[in-house]
Design a protein around this motif. Structure first.
Motif, PDB file in Angstrom:
ATOM      1  N   GLN A 216      18.464 -47.547  57.535  1.00 61.44           N
ATOM      2  CA  GLN A 216      17.198 -48.206  57.875  1.00 61.44           C
ATOM      3  C   GLN A 216      16.225 -48.126  56.697  1.00 61.44           C
ATOM      4  OE1 GLN A 216      15.332 -46.864  61.543  1.00 61.44           O
ATOM      5  NE2 GLN A 216      13.298 -47.385  60.774  1.00 61.44           N
ATOM      6  N   SER A 217      16.087 -46.933  56.141  1.00 60.28           N
ATOM      7  CA  SER A 217      15.229 -46.763  54.966  1.00 60.28           C
ATOM      8  C   SER A 217      15.735 -47.591  53.799  1.00 60.28           C
ATOM      9  CB  SER A 217      15.195 -45.290  54.542  1.00 60.28           C
ATOM     10  OG  SER A 217      14.689 -44.474  55.546  1.00 60.28           O
ATOM     11  N   ALA A 218      17.052 -47.526  53.576  1.00 57.11           N
ATOM     12  CA  ALA A 218      17.633 -48.233  52.443  1.00 57.11           C
ATOM     13  C   ALA A 218      17.397 -49.737  52.550  1.00 57.11           C
ATOM     14  CB  ALA A 218      19.121 -47.931  52.351  1.00 57.11           C
ATOM     15  N   GLN A 219      17.484 -50.288  53.753  1.00 51.64           N
ATOM     16  CA  GLN A 219      17.262 -51.719  53.933  1.00 51.64           C
ATOM     17  C   GLN A 219      15.814 -52.084  53.623  1.00 51.64           C
ATOM     18  OE1 GLN A 219      19.819 -54.068  54.783  1.00 51.64           O
ATOM     19  NE2 GLN A 219      18.161 -55.300  53.885  1.00 51.64           N
ATOM     20  N   THR A 220      14.891 -51.222  54.051  1.00 48.80           N
ATOM     21  CA  THR A 220      13.477 -51.450  53.740  1.00 48.80           C
ATOM     22  C   THR A 220      13.241 -51.427  52.236  1.00 48.80           C
ATOM     23  OG1 THR A 220      12.793 -50.420  55.831  1.00 48.80           O
ATOM     24  CG2 THR A 220      11.129 -50.582  54.095  1.00 48.80           C
TER      25      THR A 220
END
Length: 303
Positions: A216-220
């Motif tokens: 989730q963080s990586a996609q952001t």
């Protein structure tokens, strides 16, 4: 003779050795003093601090791994830094400062004319400490501030504190390197940091190794790098629950941005050599703002 370095790790220092160190500091023959994990008496620590205060050559001071072990030593270091004008890099990693100790040290840090790099990793800091640190990251045009900040392994800082730091980073006029590795940040804090990075015009390196991030963080972060102009060139995401594919995508995008800037920099150099080539002012300004990537802070401040 050019100033040299004194680097000692894990030793018990005698009074004679301390006298030699202090004499070298007073003679301005030391540019780097590193006493990592060494044992020395309270009296001898005071002597070293007085030597630091008198030195005009000392650029890097490393007192990592418990050297600044109590409030009395914090006070002595603070007094030394109020007088010293040459230290550019201060490393206190692994010192049990706590917020109370940082509050004593902060006035000296705030007024120091040369300090650009500060390591407060594993210093038992909390949200009150973060509020003080934010004062060392002044907004555009306010005053000089830190270019490199390390806050690794300070688990006492809450999401509220990290949010406060993210706001300061977004508006900082000079910060280039931010190391937050091994803090339990999680996806929520990572989202705030993504906004800060997108807003910052100077941040080039962000270390988020081992900070509890997921895809989730990586996609952001990927969306930020892909869709917003940013100065960021290095993003460290190792030891997180992030897929290798996402990490590679982010890395590729950052590499592409660096290659584009190198090409533009070559074009600027060519135009400077040939005054008949038309200049694009906005492009030239952007390249100048982000030039010098990879230079060490110590080398930069020597120029």
């Amino acid at each position: 003779m050019l100033p040299g370095s004194i680097q000692i790790s894990g030793e018990t220092l005698s009074g004679a050795e301390i006298r030699d160190i202090c004499e070298s500091l007073r003679e301005n023959s030391v540019r780097l003093l590193s006493l990592r994990g060494c044992q020395l008496s309270e009296r001898d620590f005071g002597h070293v601090c007085r030597g630091v205060a008198e030195s005009r050559s000392l650029a890097q001071l490393n007192l990592n791994l418990g050297i600044v072990s109590n409030i009395n030593r914090v006070k002595q270091l603070a007094e030394a830094l109020k007088t010293n004008r040459s230290v550019q890099s201060l490393f206190l990693h692994g010192s049990p400062l706590t917020d109370a100790g940082l509050a004593l040290l902060n006035p000296a840090l705030s007024i120091h004319p040369s300090l650009v790099a500060l390591d407060l990793g594993d210093c038992m800091l909390g949200d009150e400490g973060i509020n003080l640190i934010c004062g060392l990251l002044p907004p555009d045009g306010a005053k000089s501030g830190l270019k490199e900040l390390t806050l690794s392994a300070n688990p006492g800082i809450t999401s509220k504190g990290w949010g406060r730091l993210a706001i300061a980073v977004a508006h900082s006029s000079q910060l280039r390197v931010l190391n937050l590795d091994y803090n339990p940040l999680g996806d929520q804090v990572a989202g705030m940091l993504a906004v800060a990075v997108a807003s910052s015009r100077t941040l080039e390196v962000l270390d988020l190794e081992g900070t509890g991030l997921t895809n989730q963080s990586a996609q952001t972060l990927l969306d930020m790098v892909e869709n917003y102009p940013t100065a960021l060139r290095t993003l460290i995401l190792a030891e997180n629950n992030i897929s290798p594919e996402l990490q590679q995508q982010i890395s590729d995008l950052l590499s592409e941005g660096e290659e584009e800037e190198e090409t533009e920099a070559h074009e600027v150099t060519a135009r400077e050599k040939n005054p008949w080539i038309c200049h694009n002012n906005s492009s030239s300004q952007m390249v100048l703002m982000t030039s010098g990537l990879g230079d060490s802070l110590l080398a930069e401040t020597e120029m």
